[in-house]
Scaffold this motif. Structure first.
Motif, short mmCIF file in Angstrom:
data_model
loop_
_atom_site.label_atom_id
_atom_site.label_comp_id
_atom_site.label_asym_id
_atom_site.label_seq_id
_atom_site.Cartn_x
_atom_site.Cartn_y
_atom_site.Cartn_z
N GLU A 141 27.80 21.49 13.99
CA GLU A 141 27.54 20.59 13.02
C GLU A 141 26.17 20.64 13.23
OE1 GLU A 141 30.03 17.11 13.83
OE2 GLU A 141 31.94 18.27 12.97
N GLY A 142 25.79 19.99 11.95
CA GLY A 142 24.23 19.39 11.63
C GLY A 142 24.13 18.71 11.82
N LYS A 143 22.97 18.66 12.25
CA LYS A 143 22.09 16.78 13.34
C LYS A 143 22.31 15.89 11.83
CE LYS A 143 17.76 16.00 15.56
NZ LYS A 143 16.58 15.89 16.13
N ASN A 144 22.56 15.05 11.96
CA ASN A 144 22.27 13.99 11.59
C ASN A 144 20.38 13.50 11.16
OD1 ASN A 144 24.97 13.23 12.27
ND2 ASN A 144 25.14 12.09 12.87
N GLY A 145 20.69 12.82 9.89
CA GLY A 145 19.05 12.58 9.43
C GLY A 145 18.74 11.17 10.67
N LYS A 146 17.39 10.87 10.47
CA LYS A 146 16.95 9.45 11.25
C LYS A 146 16.83 8.85 10.62
CE LYS A 146 13.61 8.16 14.43
NZ LYS A 146 12.43 8.65 15.89
N ASP A 147 17.41 7.06 10.65
CA ASP A 147 17.85 6.47 10.05
C ASP A 147 16.16 5.57 10.26
OD1 ASP A 147 20.14 6.16 9.63
OD2 ASP A 147 20.53 4.90 11.20
N HIS A 178 0.80 -1.27 0.16
CA HIS A 178 -0.08 0.26 0.37
C HIS A 178 0.66 1.16 0.65
CE1 HIS A 178 -3.64 -2.17 0.45
NE2 HIS A 178 -3.19 -2.56 1.53
N HIS A 179 2.48 0.82 -0.12
CA HIS A 179 3.04 2.65 0.98
C HIS A 179 4.28 1.80 0.18
CE1 HIS A 179 -0.38 4.17 3.09
NE2 HIS A 179 -0.05 3.00 3.96
N PRO A 180 4.36 1.75 -0.73
CA PRO A 180 5.55 1.57 -1.47
C PRO A 180 6.93 2.18 -1.47
CG PRO A 180 4.04 1.57 -3.14
CD PRO A 180 3.40 2.08 -1.78
N HIS A 181 6.74 4.02 -1.62
CA HIS A 181 7.68 5.31 -1.37
C HIS A 181 7.90 5.63 -0.27
CE1 HIS A 181 6.64 5.97 -5.51
NE2 HIS A 181 5.90 5.16 -5.38
N ARG A 182 9.42 5.07 0.26
CA ARG A 182 10.03 5.17 1.65
C ARG A 182 11.22 5.85 1.70
NH1 ARG A 182 6.72 2.16 5.79
NH2 ARG A 182 5.30 1.45 4.48
N LYS A 183 11.46 6.76 2.86
CA LYS A 183 12.51 8.60 2.55
C LYS A 183 12.86 8.43 3.90
CE LYS A 183 14.72 12.02 -0.02
NZ LYS A 183 14.99 12.69 2.02
N ALA A 184 13.96 8.59 3.87
CA ALA A 184 14.37 8.81 5.15
C ALA A 184 14.90 10.21 5.49
CB ALA A 184 15.80 8.01 5.67
N THR A 185 14.94 10.57 6.48
CA THR A 185 15.53 12.28 7.04
C THR A 185 16.57 12.33 6.68
OG1 THR A 185 15.43 11.93 9.29
CG2 THR A 185 13.53 12.40 8.58
N ASN A 186 16.61 14.03 6.05
CA ASN A 186 17.65 14.68 5.83
C ASN A 186 18.66 15.04 7.25
OD1 ASN A 186 17.23 14.19 3.04
ND2 ASN A 186 15.93 16.31 2.86
N GLY A 187 19.69 15.30 6.62
CA GLY A 187 21.08 15.66 7.56
C GLY A 187 20.77 17.45 7.91
N GLN A 188 20.88 18.37 8.66
CA GLN A 188 21.10 19.30 8.67
C GLN A 188 22.24 20.02 8.01
OE1 GLN A 188 18.03 20.88 9.62
NE2 GLN A 188 17.20 18.24 9.55
N PRO A 189 22.48 21.57 7.74
CA PRO A 189 23.41 21.84 7.28
C PRO A 189 23.75 21.88 8.46
CG PRO A 189 21.13 23.48 7.53
CD PRO A 189 21.28 21.98 7.39
N GLY A 190 25.40 22.65 8.54
CA GLY A 190 26.80 23.08 9.43
C GLY A 190 25.94 24.74 9.69
N ALA A 191 26.74 25.16 10.61
CA ALA A 191 26.64 26.41 11.25
C ALA A 191 27.69 26.90 11.21
CB ALA A 191 25.26 26.54 11.96
N GLY A 192 27.66 28.29 11.49
CA GLY A 192 29.00 29.05 12.25
C GLY A 192 28.83 28.80 14.35
N ASP A 193 30.15 29.32 14.03
CA ASP A 193 30.95 28.73 15.54
C ASP A 193 31.06 27.21 15.60
OD1 ASP A 193 32.20 29.16 17.46
OD2 ASP A 193 29.83 29.39 19.01
N ASN A 194 31.16 26.20 14.74
CA ASN A 194 32.19 25.66 14.39
C ASN A 194 30.69 23.83 15.37
OD1 ASN A 194 35.08 24.92 13.85
ND2 ASN A 194 35.02 26.65 15.95
#
Length: 478
Positions: free
Chosen positions: A80-86, A62-78
């Motif tokens: 790091e962006g948040k990892n996407g959820k598996d 019934h639901h053949p299309h599945r997609k994981a979430t994207n990672g977040q972009p980095g930012a200043g002051d070192n």
């Protein structure tokens, strides 16, 4: 309404990696404190996991299309962006994963078995991670990689020790209902069973599973009836049990011919010739059924079959059958070598693989294919000249420049990196062998250099004045 699905096509897409950040640290009395752009987060993976509580692939139908979430972009002051959820996708025990060409990618057996169907994209490096002694202040960052996307096929092959096969209405569902605690649908019309039923049988110290495979008819291996849909469910079984109806009301059928037809269909399907066979003469509680069983039993035993006369309704001959099947299953388990049940296909690269290939496709077009060059192209921001120069450096260190020369590439020939559908094409200039030479002292900023002593500054200023005066003294308008 469909309640059981054992084959689906699934479209999976992993999450994209987040972009890196190009930033410069600033604070009071220190406006240029160095690069501090953080890395982008990793995209989420798509992971198939065997779950014993899942028995069908209906949800993916019934639901053949599945997609994981994207990672977040980095930012200043070192930062790091948040990892996407598996994305975790539960599948039944015995699921086989195939690619679009039908090649097996994984054979998943056992609770908790995992297979990564889609790899999340890497996050792009920020300019803080790209800084080095030579490149003190990078003015660029790498883009995040897109997540892996592909179409896969999931096929469910029932994990059972014993498979009951036979014509429709031969009594397979009744037999499994009295041998185990399974409660399949039972009725007096053909094709009552529309899905494989699974039951657990205990015979002495041996516990084994038994599967009731939907009825087979002539032509099942070519797709007639329900046979082709469910023949795959007997592939994992150790024992095949022919359930023959000795009280059939059809005048053109008899148990021996039914056995021959089913054996022919199994042979046409292939891969089942080495499985031990047992013949069960069912419905012997009926007088005509017992008479027919007495007639054909010698013929079946002469063929080498072990024959059991049973009645699911009268509970006759069930104990002997269950213990005989337990004996065969135990012997098959003992003979089977100890190995991991799950099989994941791994195709390693050759030891002499350079990581890329260069092929000439037209008079003036060369195509570069390889995991690294294509990944580097996807990570490059082509609106930033410094990022393009960094890409040129990487390609040159990998050996792409030399490979193009060996392939016969000349100045202004077209070079495409990537597939035909998604490639970056540019005119090649051999003299531009590296981005450093092309852009000079890329990424270096004199404002980050240590200040010169006052005496040195005076000497440099006097030298510049003397040089300018000598140029003026030598000048004549005539």
């Amino acid at each position: 309404m469909t309640t059981f699905v054992d084959r689906v096509e699934l479209h999976v897409a992993a999450g994209n990696g987040g972009h890196g950040c190009a930033s410069v640290h600033r604070e009071k009395f220190k406006p240029l404190g160095g690069p501090d752009g953080g890395n982008g987060g990793r995209g989420g993976d798509v992971i198939l996991v065997v779950d014993q509580d899942v028995t069908t692939l209906l949800d993916y139908h019934h639901h053949p299309h599945r997609k994981a979430t994207n990672g977040q972009p980095g930012a200043g002051d070192n930062r790091e962006g948040k990892n996407g959820k598996d994305l975790i996708l539960p599948v039944p025990d015995g699921t086989v994963v195939l690619d679009g060409n039908g090649e097996v990618l994984a054979d998943m057996v056992g609770q908790g078995t995992q297979f990564v169907a889609g790899q999340g994209g890497r996050g792009g490096l920020g300019n803080a991670a790209l800084a080095s002694a030579r490149r003190k202040a990078p003015g660029f960052a790498l883009l995040g990689e897109p997540g892996g996307a592909r179409d896969i096929v999931l096929e469910l092959k029932t994990v059972a020790d014993v498979a009951l096969v036979g014509y429709p209405s031969a009594g397979k569902s009744s037999l499994i209902s009295v041998l185990s605690a399974a409660k399949p649908k039972i009725a007096d019309y053909p094709f009552t069973t529309l899905v494989p039923n699974l039951g657990v049988v205990t015979a002495g110290a041996t516990v084994y599973t038994i599967a009731d495979v939907p009825g087979l008819i002539p032509g099942a291996s070519q797709g007639k009836g329900l046979g082709l849909e469910f023949l795959r469910h007997v592939e994992r079984c150790e024992v095949l049990v022919h359930v023959l109806d000795t009280a059939t009301l059809e005048s053109d059928r008899d148990p021996v011919s039914d056995l021959d037809v089913i054996e022919e269909e199994l042979a046409q399907y292939g891969g089942l010739g080495d499985r031990p066979r047992v013949v069960v003469l069912n419905k012997v509680d009926i007088p005509d059924g017992q008479d027919l069983a007495d007639m054909i039993r010698p013929d079946l035993e002469a063929r080498g079959y072990r024959v059991f006369e049973v009645s699911a309704v009268a509970r006759q001959g069930l104990k002997e059958l269950s213990y005989a099947l337990a004996e065969i299953v135990a012997a098959a388990r003992a003979a089977k070598p100890q190995q991991e049940a799950t099989r994941i296909v791994i195709r390693p690269k050759a030891v002499d693989d350079a990581g890329f290939t260069v092929t000439k496709e037209a008079d003036r077009l060369f195509r570069v294919r390889g995991e690294k060059p294509e990944r580097w192209v996807r990570q490059t921001d082509f609106n930033n000249d410094e990022a393009v120069g960094y890409l040129a450096d990487r390609l040159n260190r990998l050996g792409v420049e030399d490979a193009l020369l060996k392939a016969g590439a000349r100045a202004m020939d077209g070079v495409a990196i990537g597939s035909e559908d998604d490639a970056v094409v540019f005119d090649w200039e051999p003299s531009m062998s590296a981005g450093a030479e092309m852009l000079g002292r890329r990424g270096e900023d004199h404002r980050f250099e240590a200040p010169r002593p006052a005496a040195q500054r005076r000497r440099d200023r006097d030298a510049e004045r003397d040089e300018a005066q000598s140029d003026y003294d030598g000048f004549s308008p005539f």
